[in-house]
Design a protein around this motif. Structure first.
Motif, PDB file in Angstrom:
ATOM      1  N   HIS A  31       0.816  -1.213   0.000  1.00 14.92           N
ATOM      2  CA  HIS A  31       0.000   0.000   0.000  1.00 14.92           C
ATOM      3  C   HIS A  31       0.849   1.263   0.000  1.00 14.92           C
ATOM      4  N   THR A  32       2.042   1.180   0.525  1.00 14.97           N
ATOM      5  CA  THR A  32       2.912   2.364   0.549  1.00 14.97           C
ATOM      6  C   THR A  32       3.598   2.618  -0.789  1.00 14.97           C
ATOM      7  N   LYS A  33       3.614   1.654  -1.682  1.00 18.50           N
ATOM      8  CA  LYS A  33       4.238   1.822  -2.998  1.00 18.50           C
ATOM      9  C   LYS A  33       3.306   2.612  -3.910  1.00 18.50           C
ATOM     10  N   LYS A  37      -0.614   1.762  -4.480  1.00 15.42           N
ATOM     11  CA  LYS A  37      -1.465   2.680  -3.726  1.00 15.42           C
ATOM     12  C   LYS A  37      -2.685   3.064  -4.552  1.00 15.42           C
TER      13      LYS A  37
END
Length: 122
Positions: A31-33, A37
């Motif tokens: 999710h942080t990429k 995201k």
């Protein structure tokens, strides 16, 4: 024999916990990429229409898998079932995004709000 069953049960429970933690951590890392995201943002649309999507899943899967519909429950392989699940969920993600770009709530969510607030939707 009894001891081995207890040890097996303990390891079975522990493995499911660690597998769950692995899924959660993997989801958070992805999710942080940047690319992922944007992809995960589609989950928010499905979540905003959770009741509608749940009911549609129940209706469609009951028709596809049980005898009063197509009856594919015993005739579908695990691979085919998994592919069906992914495709169906992707379709739900796309339809949810399109629906929510035109309306504030899903159709069943709107009806649920109507029943909850006794006709006062806003």
């Amino acid at each position: 024999m009894f001891i081995s069953c207890i040890i097996e049960a303990i390891f079975s429970e522990l493995s499911s916990i660690f597998l769950s933690v692995f899924y959660i951590v993997s989801f958070l890392i992805l999710h942080t990429k940047g690319y992922f995201k944007r992809l995960f943002n589609y989950f928010s649309y499905v979540g905003r229409m959770a009741l509608t999507n749940y009911l549609i899943q129940c209706i469609v899967c009951a028709f596809v898998f049980y005898g009063y519909g197509l009856g594919y429950l015993d005739n579908m392989t695990i691979t085919t079932g998994t592919i069906f699940t992914f495709i169906f969920f992707i379709i739900q993600m796309i339809v949810s995004k399109i629906w929510l770009s035109n309306f504030h709530y899903g159709p069943f969510e709107k009806f649920w709000r109507y029943l909850t607030y006794q006709g006062n939707l806003y």
